[in-house]
Design a protein around this motif. Structure first.
Motif, PDB file in Angstrom:
ATOM      1  N   ARG C 109       0.847  -1.187   0.000  1.00 56.60           N
ATOM      2  CA  ARG C 109       0.000   0.000   0.000  1.00 56.60           C
ATOM      3  C   ARG C 109       0.884   1.238   0.000  1.00 56.60           C
ATOM      4  NH1 ARG C 109      -4.958  -2.343   1.931  1.00 56.60           N
ATOM      5  NH2 ARG C 109      -4.441  -4.249   3.056  1.00 56.60           N
ATOM      6  N   GLY C 111       0.588   3.993   1.567  1.00 58.55           N
ATOM      7  CA  GLY C 111       0.864   4.507   2.902  1.00 58.55           C
ATOM      8  C   GLY C 111       2.083   3.819   3.496  1.00 58.55           C
ATOM      9  N   GLU C 115       5.529   5.628   4.679  1.00 60.60           N
ATOM     10  CA  GLU C 115       5.987   5.525   6.064  1.00 60.60           C
ATOM     11  C   GLU C 115       7.358   4.877   6.143  1.00 60.60           C
ATOM     12  OE1 GLU C 115       3.100   3.882   8.847  1.00 60.60           O
ATOM     13  OE2 GLU C 115       1.518   4.691   7.558  1.00 60.60           O
ATOM     14  N   ARG C 130       2.669   8.040  10.408  1.00 62.06           N
ATOM     15  CA  ARG C 130       1.444   7.960   9.623  1.00 62.06           C
ATOM     16  C   ARG C 130       0.869   9.352   9.384  1.00 62.06           C
ATOM     17  NH1 ARG C 130      -2.552   4.472   7.936  1.00 62.06           N
ATOM     18  NH2 ARG C 130      -4.620   5.416   7.963  1.00 62.06           N
ATOM     19  N   ALA C 133       2.851  11.100   6.830  1.00 61.60           N
ATOM     20  CA  ALA C 133       2.559  10.570   5.496  1.00 61.60           C
ATOM     21  C   ALA C 133       1.265  11.166   4.962  1.00 61.60           C
ATOM     22  CB  ALA C 133       2.478   9.041   5.546  1.00 61.60           C
ATOM     23  N   ILE C 134       0.257  11.238   5.831  1.00 58.81           N
ATOM     24  CA  ILE C 134      -1.031  11.802   5.401  1.00 58.81           C
ATOM     25  C   ILE C 134      -0.865  13.255   4.984  1.00 58.81           C
ATOM     26  CG2 ILE C 134      -3.348  12.416   6.169  1.00 58.81           C
ATOM     27  CD1 ILE C 134      -3.379   9.972   7.889  1.00 58.81           C
ATOM     28  N   LEU C 137       0.689  13.485   1.563  1.00 58.19           N
ATOM     29  CA  LEU C 137      -0.272  13.189   0.503  1.00 58.19           C
ATOM     30  C   LEU C 137      -1.194  14.376   0.259  1.00 58.19           C
ATOM     31  CD1 LEU C 137      -1.340   9.479   1.015  1.00 58.19           C
ATOM     32  CD2 LEU C 137       0.052  10.475  -0.787  1.00 58.19           C
ATOM     33  N   PRO C 145      -6.723  11.868   1.919  1.00 53.57           N
ATOM     34  CA  PRO C 145      -5.476  11.112   2.060  1.00 53.57           C
ATOM     35  C   PRO C 145      -5.535  10.001   3.112  1.00 53.57           C
ATOM     36  CG  PRO C 145      -5.198  13.351   2.881  1.00 53.57           C
ATOM     37  CD  PRO C 145      -6.527  13.303   2.226  1.00 53.57           C
ATOM     38  N   GLU C 146      -6.325  10.185   4.212  1.00 52.39           N
ATOM     39  CA  GLU C 146      -6.331   9.140   5.241  1.00 52.39           C
ATOM     40  C   GLU C 146      -6.860   7.838   4.676  1.00 52.39           C
ATOM     41  OE1 GLU C 146      -7.756  12.788   5.321  1.00 52.39           O
ATOM     42  OE2 GLU C 146      -9.294  11.220   5.419  1.00 52.39           O
ATOM     43  N   MET C 149      -4.416   6.330   1.757  1.00 50.14           N
ATOM     44  CA  MET C 149      -3.172   5.775   2.268  1.00 50.14           C
ATOM     45  C   MET C 149      -3.154   4.253   2.115  1.00 50.14           C
ATOM     46  SD  MET C 149      -0.790   7.400   4.265  1.00 50.14           S
ATOM     47  CE  MET C 149      -0.620   6.559   5.812  1.00 50.14           C
ATOM     48  N   ASP C 150      -4.331   3.653   2.257  1.00 49.58           N
ATOM     49  CA  ASP C 150      -4.403   2.191   2.271  1.00 49.58           C
ATOM     50  C   ASP C 150      -4.692   1.607   0.905  1.00 49.58           C
ATOM     51  OD1 ASP C 150      -5.999   2.455   5.481  1.00 49.58           O
ATOM     52  OD2 ASP C 150      -3.895   2.090   4.981  1.00 49.58           O
TER      53      ASP C 150
END
Lengths: 325, 316, 329
Positions: C109, C111, C115, C130, C133-134, C137, C145-146, C149-150
């Motif tokens: 993924r 995310g 990370e 995390r 990272a968000i 993005l 983005p949350e 991420m996945d």
């Protein structure tokens, strides 16, 4: 997702049906079943009666349907040699073959994958060159030759391991296992190594080739450009991507171990299905031959299906495509 | 910093040979010591095998020449050894060295013939499947799929057993030989068919095929004269690797007792015979043929490996 | 006057092959100032990508740096041991490749990939990583983005993927980002978005960009200065307006002249006759002389070095002895 599984199951059933057809053809048309069952003195009328009683006069399609019906109920008739129901004979010998195959497969995987990874990462090391040379020998030597050589070294010269038989077995319900006794464990070493060596070298070379390809990809280059460490690159990204295609091929290869067991069981006099099949071939014992064929086909088909499912579980691209299919 | 452009003129055959010698292919070959060694070993074995009747010190099949008193002799350099029988003798007095020479000959012959059979069958089916498409294609590919579910050894065993049962008591040496060749060949055709089918599908769409069809050439002619030469490339690599596999399969079948009989022994048969004497300490009857077999297969595999790498455009 | 962030001096990169040693980069020198966008433009095979690879130390074997120096903030980085070079990559120099689909690991993924980069270069872990990272993005313009991420790389469109790649390149806050054809694999409509994004990020984070491309439009849009490469050499370098509107070097003139313009009607497209030479057949002297309309004797005999022409420089004998012309020689 369900649709995918169903479709694959239907395909598998079709393959089994074709194999059943071949097994049936063997059964019915190669040699005369009647001749196999009765003595030379039996009169012609008795033969005709027997023929009718066994339904050998009916239409071919009818006989085939009957054959399939019996097969699904695990009724394969009686062996010409032993005059016992084939299914009983198979049940007797199946645990031995299965244990041997599983141990051999584990051996192949446990050594093949790490060695493949090592030779891909350390391309110039001496150990790598040695391993590659040995691997060439490994896939060149016929299984029986490996078995004979191992017997020569460990049984005849060093006398540390037995060269035939299964050792002492412990009965667990309908299963008999040799893995719970010392002599059983000793007895399974040489045959398992013999059986698994070819697969191990195959897996090693495959993993190496795949990993070399993966290490050349853009995403590995990008990972390096991001400053990721060797461990994250090799064992995180590269290994995962390597294993995905390797799983398919390996799974199918491991299925064929069951068939290769024929040779190993012969060399070590291992009392399994393979040895029984070989004797059936030598004596034209058709019921055993066709039953073995169907059983092996069933195992292969199941393994194919499992490998497909595993592939879906591991590769997100396929998983999403299958889900939406 | 200028370099002369490579001379691009090739005049006729001399030029062609020169450009072949100068090519990357030849260069890679001559610079790979392993490949050269493998080729030499293979060539030697082939030559020796072909000339076996001429150079073998004894004829292991001439029952009259066998002397039971000479049986079970160890190799010449061991105690009790006899210089006449360099590698020792078996339980009937047959010279192991001669048996190996003849045995290699038979192993190679069966191997080459079965590969040729598999190749011809596979190429033919692949061409038909690729060119005709539709039902024929589906049928052939389905058959291939079913066959691929099983390893070659099992198929060879099955075919061998079936053909034996069919011919029953009317066995003869020649029959056993050809039964073996056909069984092994039939278990290997699929790879050829698949590759050739793929290439045929690609070639089918090209202009020169279209042109040939417009002229009205018979499909068989189109297949053989036009498409076939263009799809043969990968077949060579498959065939070399296949040869090693075919020899292994034949040796295995002979070892199992369903291959070549002791009257016409291949290396596999010799090993089977010798296996019984391993525990008695007479190791030479099995080990020497075993080593020969191993060397032969390793050499062919090396050549095949090298060939595959050399012809792989991506690795260049 | 601030000191340059990146100094390349007399860089030579060679690829030894069986027949001959190919010189992919032949004695180039240039500087990149902190926060500046330097465009590197030229035809395929001119050596642009190799320059970028050399700077970040990722030249594919058997290629190697055969001479010269690369200095980052005054320190030499072209001869560092692998471990030291690894700590520079990502942290001080980032890189963006051409094809965003193949740049991302398909099995992870995005995310996780961001990370992982953050963890390799900072002390942030777990929840903190995390969150960073968000925010990365979000900064590159990925909506929600949350949630995204996945997602896996193949679930994004081409333009979104390239944004993710840019986010990854910026994750450890490098001082310089080498962008190798960042828009070539994208749709034209998306190209402009990515260029705007990169310009904005460069300003916000004070990151210098080495923008490698064969697309003059992208250069004109985004670069502060531009270097024109030909056959492994820099033939002209200067402020982008100068080079685009008043190119000095005959090759640059040919390049700019060959760009079709919507506001002019022309009978034929202008092209430079001939083709760029193969690396094993580079002409002596000035590599461009066989195709140059102004070539004279000296061009065949000696290789020209960069000579000043106003605010920039051109490697051409026409500009020798302080002879300054404007456009047409």
């Amino acid at each position: 997702m369900l649709a995918f599984v169903i479709r694959r199951a239907v395909e598998a059933a079709l393959v089994l049906l074709v194999v059943a057809l071949i097994a049936f053809a063997l059964f019915r048309f190669v040699g005369d079943p009647i001749n196999q069952m009765v003595g030379l003195e039996t009169s012609a009328e008795d033969r005709a009666q027997l023929r009718h009683a066994l339904g050998l006069d009916d239409a071919v399609l009818m006989q085939f349907a009957r054959f399939v019906w019996h097969a699904v109920h695990f009724d394969f008739g009686s062996s010409y040699q032993f005059k016992k129901p084939v299914i009983a004979l198979i049940a007797e010998r199946f645990p031995a073959t299965l244990e041997l195959s599983v141990v051999a497969a584990l051996f192949a995987l446990a050594l093949g994958i790490p060695l493949g990874v090592y030779t891909a990462i350390h391309r110039q090391s001496l150990l790598t060159k040695l391993l590659l040379a040995l691997s060439l020998v490994g896939i060149s030597l016929p299984t029986f030759l490996i078995g004979i050589l191992l017997i020569f070294v460990f049984s005849v010269s060093l006398q540390v391991l037995p060269s035939f038989g299964r050792g002492d077995v412990v009965a667990l319900g309908f299963w008999s296992t040799g893995l719970l006794t010392v002599s059983g464990l000793k007895a399974i070493v040489l045959p398992a190594v013999t059986l698994g060596l070819f697969q191990m070298t195959l897996i090693m070379r495959l993993v190496r080739a795949e990993m070399l390809e993966v290490l050349r990809t853009d995403y590995i280059k990008f990972a390096r450009a991001r400053g990721l460490g060797d461990r994250a690159i090799h064992f995180g990204h590269a290994l995962r991507n390597t294993l995905v295609p390797v799983i398919t091929i390996t799974g199918l290869q491991l299925g064929s171990i069951i068939a290769f067991a024929i040779v190993t069981e012969t060399v070590f006099q291992w009392p399994g299905m393979g040895l029984m099949f070989l004797q059936a071939v030598q004596n034209a014992d058709i019921p055993i031959m066709s039953a073995y064929l169907l059983l092996v086909a069933l195992i292969f088909v199941i393994i194919n299906l499992l490998v497909d499912l595993l592939y879906i579980a591991v590769d997100p691209r396929i998983r999403i495509a299958a889900r939406d299919a | 910093m200028t370099l002369d452009a490579r001379p691009n003129k090739s005049h006729g055959r001399v030029g062609a040979i020169r450009s072949l010698l100068d090519s990357d292919f030849a260069h890679a070959f001559l610079h790979s010591k392993l490949a050269v060694a493998a080729a030499l070993v293979t060539l030697t074995l082939v030559l020796v095998a072909a000339l076996a009747p001429a150079i073998a010190p004894h004829d292991p099949f001439d029952l009259k020449s066998l002397n039971l008193l000479d049986s079970r002799l160890p190799p010449a350099w061991a105690q009790d050894g006899d210089l006449r029988y360099l590698l020792g003798t078996d339980e009937e007095g047959r010279d192991v060295l001669s048996a190996i020479l003849y045995g290699t000959r038979i192993s190679l012959t069966v191997g080459v013939l079965s590969v040729a059979f598999a190749a011809v069958l596979g190429i033919a089916l692949g061409l038909c499947a690729g060119y005709a498409g539709g039902t024929i294609d589906a049928l052939i590919m389905r058959a291939a799929d079913v066959q691929l579910t099983f390893p070659a050894i099992l198929i060879a065993l099955l075919l061998d057993g079936t053909l034996r049962a069919l011919f029953g008591a009317r066995r003869s040496e020649i029959l056993e030989f050809w039964v073996l060749v056909i069984s092994i060949g039939l278990s290997f055709w699929v790879q050829y068919a698949r590759t050739v089918r793929g290439s045929t599908l690609v070639e089918k769409g090209k202009d020169y095929v279209l042109a040939a069809r417009l002229i009205g050439l018979h499909p068989a002619l189109i297949l053989v004269r036009h498409i076939l030469p263009n799809v043969l490339g990968p077949v060579l690599v498959i065939a070399t690797i296949n040869l090693a596999l075919a020899i292994i399969t034949e040796a295995t079948l002979s070892f199992l007792g369903v291959g070549l009989p002791p009257t016409q022994p291949s290396l596999g048969t010799l090993i089977r015979i010798g296996n019984d004497f391993l525990f008695a300490g007479e190791w030479w009857i099995a080990i020497f043929p075993g080593v020969t077999l191993a060397v032969l297969i390793v050499a062919i595999n090396l050549l095949g490996d090298w060939l595959r790498d050399a012809l792989n455009p991506r690795l260049r | 006057m601030t000191s340059p962030l990146l100094c390349v001096r007399n860089l030579r990169v060679e690829f030894p092959t069986r027949r001959a040693t190919l010189r992919a980069i032949d004695d180039i020198s240039f500087d990149i100032m902190p926060g500046e966008v330097l465009g590197v433009v030229g035809e395929s095979g001119a050596g642009k990508s190799v320059t970028g690879a050399a700077i970040i130390g990722l030249i594919d074997a058997p290629g190697r740096i055969a001479g010269g120096e690369i200095l980052l903030d005054g320190q030499r980085i072209d001869q560092l041991p692998p471990a030291a070079m690894r700590s520079i990559r990502g942290k001080r120099i980032g890189m963006v490749f051409q094809d965003p689909l193949t740049s991302l690991d398909p099995l992870y993924r995005i995310g996780a990939q961001i990370e992982e980069t953050i963890a390799a270069h900072t002390d942030l872990r777990g929840e903190a990583a995390r969150r960073r990272a968000i925010s990365l993005l979000a900064e590159v313009g990925i909506a929600a983005p949350e949630i995204r991420m996945d997602s896996y790389p193949h679930q994004f469109s081409g333009g979104m993927r390239q944004r993710v790649v840019v986010a990854l390149a910026l994750a450890a806050e490098p001082q310089l980002v080498i962008a190798d054809e960042p828009t070539t694999a994208l749709d034209v409509s998306v190209q402009a978005q990515i260029i705007t994004l990169m310009k904005r990020l460069a300003q916000d984070h004070h990151v210098a960009i080495m923008l490698i491309t064969h697309d003059m439009g992208v250069i004109a849009e985004a670069a502060d200065r531009v270097a024109v490469m030909y056959a492994g050499r820099i033939v002209e370098i200067g402020p982008v307006q100068d080079v685009v509107h008043t190119p000095r070097h005959p090759y640059s003139q040919g390049l700019m002249g060959s760009i079709p313009r919507l506001d002019q009607s022309a009978g034929r497209l202008v092209a430079i006759p001939g083709a760029m030479p193969r690396l094993d057949a580079i002409p002596p002297g000035c590599a461009f002389h066989p195709r140059c309309p102004h070539a004279f004797a000296r061009c065949i005999a000696e290789k020209p070095s960069l000579r000043p022409t106003g605010a920039g420089a051109a490697a051409c004998w026409l500009f020798d002895v302080a002879k300054v012309t404007d456009g047409a020689a």
